[in-house]
Design an enzyme around this catalytic site. Structure first.
Site, PDB file in Angstrom:
ATOM      1  N   LYS A   1      44.431  47.967  24.110  1.00 34.46           N
ATOM      2  CA  LYS A   1      45.444  46.962  24.465  1.00 34.46           C
ATOM      3  C   LYS A   1      46.160  46.440  23.214  1.00 34.46           C
TER       4      LYS A   1
ATOM      5  N   TYR B   1      39.514  57.986  27.691  1.00 35.97           N
ATOM      6  CA  TYR B   1      40.382  57.766  28.854  1.00 35.97           C
ATOM      7  C   TYR B   1      41.031  56.380  28.779  1.00 35.97           C
TER       8      TYR B   1
ATOM      9  N   GLN C   1      44.470  44.058  41.590  1.00 34.62           N
ATOM     10  CA  GLN C   1      44.529  42.628  41.937  1.00 34.62           C
ATOM     11  C   GLN C   1      45.924  42.049  41.632  1.00 34.62           C
TER      12      GLN C   1
ATOM     13  N   TYR D   1      38.529  48.944  25.112  1.00 34.84           N
ATOM     14  CA  TYR D   1      39.587  48.341  25.946  1.00 34.84           C
ATOM     15  C   TYR D   1      40.480  47.439  25.093  1.00 34.84           C
TER      16      TYR D   1
ATOM     17  N   THR E   1      46.133  40.938  26.927  1.00 33.68           N
ATOM     18  CA  THR E   1      44.865  40.326  27.311  1.00 33.68           C
ATOM     19  C   THR E   1      44.253  39.463  26.209  1.00 33.68           C
TER      20      THR E   1
ATOM     21  N   GLU F   1      41.335  39.637  25.501  1.00 32.22           N
ATOM     22  CA  GLU F   1      40.367  40.499  24.797  1.00 32.22           C
ATOM     23  C   GLU F   1      40.887  40.912  23.419  1.00 32.22           C
TER      24      GLU F   1
ATOM     25  N   ALA G   1      45.903  50.042  34.242  1.00 30.27           N
ATOM     26  CA  ALA G   1      44.936  50.156  33.144  1.00 30.27           C
ATOM     27  C   ALA G   1      43.545  50.448  33.680  1.00 30.27           C
ATOM     28  N   GLN G   2      42.742  51.070  32.831  1.00 28.12           N
ATOM     29  CA  GLN G   2      41.291  51.061  33.033  1.00 28.12           C
ATOM     30  C   GLN G   2      40.911  49.678  32.520  1.00 28.12           C
TER      31      GLN G   2
ATOM     32  N   ARG H   1      39.859  40.152  43.444  1.00 24.41           N
ATOM     33  CA  ARG H   1      39.282  40.616  42.177  1.00 24.41           C
ATOM     34  C   ARG H   1      38.334  41.786  42.435  1.00 24.41           C
TER      35      ARG H   1
ATOM     36  N   ILE I   1      50.141  48.869  41.068  1.00 26.85           N
ATOM     37  CA  ILE I   1      50.441  48.073  42.281  1.00 26.85           C
ATOM     38  C   ILE I   1      49.205  47.869  43.160  1.00 26.85           C
ATOM     39  N   THR I   2      48.243  48.801  43.098  1.00 23.14           N
ATOM     40  CA  THR I   2      47.076  48.700  43.990  1.00 23.14           C
ATOM     41  C   THR I   2      45.997  47.765  43.437  1.00 23.14           C
TER      42      THR I   2
ATOM     43  N   LEU J   1      51.079  47.106  34.683  1.00 19.75           N
ATOM     44  CA  LEU J   1      49.762  46.517  34.958  1.00 19.75           C
ATOM     45  C   LEU J   1      48.691  47.598  35.077  1.00 19.75           C
TER      46      LEU J   1
HETATM   47  P1  NAP Z   1      42.799  46.015  38.285  1.00 20.61           P
HETATM   48  O1  NAP Z   1      42.552  45.252  39.528  1.00 20.61           O
HETATM   49  O2  NAP Z   1      41.711  46.822  37.680  1.00 20.61           O
HETATM   50  O3  NAP Z   1      44.059  46.974  38.553  1.00 20.61           O
HETATM   51  C1  NAP Z   1      44.410  48.007  37.679  1.00 20.61           C
HETATM   52  C2  NAP Z   1      45.472  48.847  38.327  1.00 20.61           C
HETATM   53  O4  NAP Z   1      45.778  49.945  37.458  1.00 20.61           O
HETATM   54  C3  NAP Z   1      45.052  49.479  39.666  1.00 20.61           C
HETATM   55  O5  NAP Z   1      46.176  49.548  40.511  1.00 20.61           O
HETATM   56  C4  NAP Z   1      44.640  50.870  39.245  1.00 20.61           C
HETATM   57  O6  NAP Z   1      44.701  51.831  40.287  1.00 20.61           O
HETATM   58  C5  NAP Z   1      45.715  51.144  38.219  1.00 20.61           C
HETATM   59  N1  NAP Z   1      45.405  52.268  37.349  1.00 20.61           N
HETATM   60  C6  NAP Z   1      44.289  52.487  36.618  1.00 20.61           C
HETATM   61  N2  NAP Z   1      44.386  53.644  35.948  1.00 20.61           N
HETATM   62  C7  NAP Z   1      45.600  54.167  36.268  1.00 20.61           C
HETATM   63  C8  NAP Z   1      46.281  55.355  35.928  1.00 20.61           C
HETATM   64  N3  NAP Z   1      45.738  56.257  35.113  1.00 20.61           N
HETATM   65  N4  NAP Z   1      47.523  55.573  36.427  1.00 20.61           N
HETATM   66  C9  NAP Z   1      48.081  54.674  37.270  1.00 20.61           C
HETATM   67  N5  NAP Z   1      47.476  53.539  37.657  1.00 20.61           N
HETATM   68  C10 NAP Z   1      46.252  53.297  37.156  1.00 20.61           C
HETATM   69  O7  NAP Z   1      43.329  45.048  37.139  1.00 20.61           O
HETATM   70  P2  NAP Z   1      44.022  43.601  37.267  1.00 20.61           P
HETATM   71  O8  NAP Z   1      42.979  42.566  37.159  1.00 20.61           O
HETATM   72  O9  NAP Z   1      44.970  43.612  38.391  1.00 20.61           O
HETATM   73  O10 NAP Z   1      44.812  43.551  35.888  1.00 20.61           O
HETATM   74  C11 NAP Z   1      46.164  44.042  35.791  1.00 20.61           C
HETATM   75  C12 NAP Z   1      46.469  44.358  34.334  1.00 20.61           C
HETATM   76  O11 NAP Z   1      46.308  43.177  33.556  1.00 20.61           O
HETATM   77  C13 NAP Z   1      45.566  45.390  33.697  1.00 20.61           C
HETATM   78  O12 NAP Z   1      46.349  46.106  32.772  1.00 20.61           O
HETATM   79  C14 NAP Z   1      44.528  44.575  32.948  1.00 20.61           C
HETATM   80  O13 NAP Z   1      44.012  45.307  31.872  1.00 20.61           O
HETATM   81  C15 NAP Z   1      45.357  43.393  32.521  1.00 20.61           C
HETATM   82  N6  NAP Z   1      44.655  42.122  32.371  1.00 20.61           N
HETATM   83  C16 NAP Z   1      43.875  41.638  33.374  1.00 20.61           C
HETATM   84  C17 NAP Z   1      43.279  40.390  33.240  1.00 20.61           C
HETATM   85  C18 NAP Z   1      42.424  39.794  34.337  1.00 20.61           C
HETATM   86  O14 NAP Z   1      41.676  38.850  34.050  1.00 20.61           O
HETATM   87  N7  NAP Z   1      42.550  40.241  35.569  1.00 20.61           N
HETATM   88  C19 NAP Z   1      43.493  39.631  32.074  1.00 20.61           C
HETATM   89  C20 NAP Z   1      44.317  40.159  31.081  1.00 20.61           C
HETATM   90  C21 NAP Z   1      44.908  41.400  31.243  1.00 20.61           C
HETATM   91  P3  NAP Z   1      43.453  52.044  41.324  1.00 20.61           P
HETATM   92  O15 NAP Z   1      43.592  50.926  42.335  1.00 20.61           O
HETATM   93  O16 NAP Z   1      43.714  53.396  41.860  1.00 20.61           O
HETATM   94  O17 NAP Z   1      42.195  51.920  40.511  1.00 20.61           O
HETATM   95  O1  F7E Z   2      33.081  39.706  32.210  1.00 17.69           O
HETATM   96  C1  F7E Z   2      29.729  38.615  31.277  1.00 17.69           C
HETATM   97  C2  F7E Z   2      30.394  39.665  30.435  1.00 17.69           C
HETATM   98  O2  F7E Z   2      33.757  41.837  33.296  1.00 17.69           O
HETATM   99  C3  F7E Z   2      33.161  38.339  31.871  1.00 17.69           C
HETATM  100  C4  F7E Z   2      39.075  41.951  32.573  1.00 17.69           C
HETATM  101  O3  F7E Z   2      39.955  41.566  33.602  1.00 17.69           O
HETATM  102  O4  F7E Z   2      39.182  39.778  31.563  1.00 17.69           O
HETATM  103  C5  F7E Z   2      38.303  40.733  32.107  1.00 17.69           C
HETATM  104  O5  F7E Z   2      37.357  41.138  31.135  1.00 17.69           O
HETATM  105  C6  F7E Z   2      31.949  37.942  31.072  1.00 17.69           C
HETATM  106  C7  F7E Z   2      31.605  38.892  29.927  1.00 17.69           C
HETATM  107  O6  F7E Z   2      35.503  40.195  32.454  1.00 17.69           O
HETATM  108  C8  F7E Z   2      27.919  40.334  33.896  1.00 17.69           C
HETATM  109  O7  F7E Z   2      29.511  40.123  29.418  1.00 17.69           O
HETATM  110  C9  F7E Z   2      27.539  38.748  32.474  1.00 17.69           C
HETATM  111  O8  F7E Z   2      31.254  38.140  28.815  1.00 17.69           O
HETATM  112  O9  F7E Z   2      34.232  39.649  34.459  1.00 17.69           O
HETATM  113  P1  F7E Z   2      34.123  40.397  33.208  1.00 17.69           P
HETATM  114  P2  F7E Z   2      35.954  40.410  30.937  1.00 17.69           P
HETATM  115  O10 F7E Z   2      35.070  41.336  30.204  1.00 17.69           O
HETATM  116  O11 F7E Z   2      36.162  39.048  30.357  1.00 17.69           O
HETATM  117  C10 F7E Z   2      39.961  40.222  30.435  1.00 17.69           C
HETATM  118  C11 F7E Z   2      40.868  39.099  30.016  1.00 17.69           C
HETATM  119  C12 F7E Z   2      40.647  41.509  30.677  1.00 17.69           C
HETATM  120  O12 F7E Z   2      41.692  41.774  30.124  1.00 17.69           O
HETATM  121  C13 F7E Z   2      39.881  42.560  31.428  1.00 17.69           C
HETATM  122  O13 F7E Z   2      40.769  43.525  31.980  1.00 17.69           O
HETATM  123  O14 F7E Z   2      30.815  37.971  31.950  1.00 17.69           O
HETATM  124  N1  F7E Z   2      28.806  39.161  32.289  1.00 17.69           N
HETATM  125  N2  F7E Z   2      26.971  39.467  33.449  1.00 17.69           N
HETATM  126  C14 F7E Z   2      29.084  40.138  33.159  1.00 17.69           C
HETATM  127  N3  F7E Z   2      30.206  40.842  33.376  1.00 17.69           N
HETATM  128  C15 F7E Z   2      30.181  41.765  34.374  1.00 17.69           C
HETATM  129  N4  F7E Z   2      31.293  42.473  34.645  1.00 17.69           N
HETATM  130  N5  F7E Z   2      29.041  42.008  35.114  1.00 17.69           N
HETATM  131  C16 F7E Z   2      27.886  41.310  34.914  1.00 17.69           C
HETATM  132  O15 F7E Z   2      26.894  41.542  35.599  1.00 17.69           O
END
Ligand code: NAP
Ligand code: F7E
Length: 345
Positions: free
Chosen positions: A161, A101, A13, A157, A133, A135, A88-89, A192, A10-11, A86
């Site tokens: 997933k 982890y 994005q 990761y 995801t 990914e 996740a690390q 974000r 919940i905490t 939702l």
């Molecule tokens: P986020 O901002 O990193 O939020 C992750 C949440 O999970 C936070 O509330 C975090 O708590 C919590 N969490 C992490 N480890 C935990 C644990 N051990 N026990 C309980 N809670 C835990 O991620 P998001 O962008 O909102 O994404 C939400 C979900 O969608 C994630 O599962 C992510 O992998 C997936 N996802 C995201 C994207 C994207 O582009 N955003 C795309 C595809 C899938 P804290 O606040 O305490 O860290």
């Molecule tokens: O990287 C490149 C990096 O960390 C995007 C998560 O929400 O979306 C997210 O994963 C791209 C990658 O997101 C930097 O190499 C360049 O190619 O913003 P990102 P991600 O890895 O796509 C998926 C769908 C999820 O599920 C995940 O939870 O950007 N990149 N330079 C960089 N990335 C970061 N973080 N930092 C840089 O300085």
């Protein structure tokens, strides 16, 4: 009777936007936050403090997705109609450094919830959403990626997933639980996390504009992503659980941009004129006065990169009636506006 939703994560994005959406839909929202040494409720404090939301409709509980006892206890106490996993690390690069982890939270976390549904005899009552995801596609660069595209995850990761994806399907098939996967492509917002590339770029360029920072250090400029707005994507999560049967859906905008072009778009919006020079790690963006605005840094490169993500969300558009309302320009202007406000306050 009001529906009860339980959100793990919940905490984060997405958790914060989903809570807002469900409260608007008159759900009672329970959220699981984990204990941290500094306050981690910044994204949901405004909900908790809103006098229009009666305390009884938004309730927070301590718990952790790596702790079966807390997961099982909460599900037993709340008996939710819908669970959104939702938690996740969620950082791909970090998963290379904390692989065990990441597996525990991102893979086994989903299993813990599904088992708790079964253990508490809630198979017929509780629907389950798993945050999947893009990914999962990883090294499979055959675009656009859709539900039938083969998975080839390219990080701890992504692999974790993949387990969560399949265990969700397995519990659906074996125990008839309403369990669905959303395969969501990247989605961003003013909320974000700061270490994801879009937010990192927006924050750095806003600070550079205000002369509070000199240079943005970045990794791979040529990775391509299909970036949407988190507000649109949490609507899809809800729609997935309202569908008449459990199923798996790709959620994406269908438009692709490189990291480099994202920098260009943010610079343009902020009226920072940049020119790119050099190649590889020596590639730099320089402003009119010769200042280095963007520079590459090897430490942001990953052991393995996912180069090419572009989603085809036709199935969700046709069956769920979902479509994104935000384009990339609006997403960028939202993020910039919010960052400028944050800096000035
Ligand atoms: P986020 O901002 O990193 O939020 C992750 C949440 O999970 C936070 O509330 C975090 O708590 C919590 N969490 C992490 N480890 C935990 C644990 N051990 N026990 C309980 N809670 C835990 O991620 P998001 O962008 O909102 O994404 C939400 C979900 O969608 C994630 O599962 C992510 O992998 C997936 N996802 C995201 C994207 C994207 O582009 N955003 C795309 C595809 C899938 P804290 O606040 O305490 O860290
Ligand atoms: O990287 C490149 C990096 O960390 C995007 C998560 O929400 O979306 C997210 O994963 C791209 C990658 O997101 C930097 O190499 C360049 O190619 O913003 P990102 P991600 O890895 O796509 C998926 C769908 C999820 O599920 C995940 O939870 O950007 N990149 N330079 C960089 N990335 C970061 N973080 N930092 C840089 O300085």
């Amino acid at each position: 009777m009001k529906k009860k939703a339980l959100i793990f994560g919940i905490t984060g994005q997405d958790g914060s936007y989903l809570a807002e959406l469900l409260l608007k839909k008159k759900y009672i929202v329970h959220g699981v936050k984990r204990r941290s040494s500094s306050i981690n409720t910044g994204r949901i404090d405004h909900i908790y403090q809103d006098p229009h939301i009666k305390k009884r409709t938004f309730l927070l509980h301590y718990g952790d997705i790596t702790d079966s006892l807390s997961v099982t206890r909460l599900i037993k106490q709340i008996k939710p109609n819908e669970i959104y996993n939702l938690a996740a690390q969620s950082h791909v690069q970090v998963s290379f450094e904390s692989p065990e982890y990441t597996a525990n939270a991102d893979a086994i976390g989903a299993l813990r919830i599904l088992e708790a549904i079964r253990f508490n005899n809630l198979e017929k009552k509780t629907k389950f959403y798993q945050a999947g995801t893009s990914e999962l596609y990883g090294l499979n660069e055959k675009i656009p990626q859709r539900e039938s595209t083969n998975f080839h995850p390219a990080s701890p990761y992504g692999v974790a997933k993949l387990y969560a994806h399949w265990i969700t399907i397995n519990y659906r098939e074996a125990y008839k639980i309403f369990a669905s996967n959303g395969i969501l492509f990247n989605h961003e917002s003013p909320r974000r996390g700061e270490t994801f590339v879009t937010q990192k770029i927006v924050q750095a360029l806003c600070r550079i504009k205000l002369r509070k920072q000199k240079t943005l250090y970045i990794g791979n400029l040529y990775a391509k992503r299909d970036w949407g707005h988190a507000k649109d994507f949490v609507k899809a999560m809800w729609l997935i659980l309202q569908h008449k049967k459990p199923d798996d859906f790709v959620i994406s905008t269908g438009r692709q941009t490189t990291v480099k072009n994202f920098i260009n778009l943010v610079s343009k919006e902020l009226k920072i004129t940049i020119k790119w020079k050099g190649k590889g790690l020596k590639e730099k963006a320089i402003d009119e006065n010769g200042n280095i605005i963007v520079s590459c840094d090897k430490s942001y490169y990953r052991p393995l990169e996912v180069n090419n993500l572009l989603g085809d969300s036709k199935k969700a558009r046709k069956i769920l009636g979902w479509k994104p309302e935000f384009g990339l320009k609006k997403l960028i202007s939202d993020m910039i506006k919010s960052e400028m406000q944050r800096i000035s306050s």
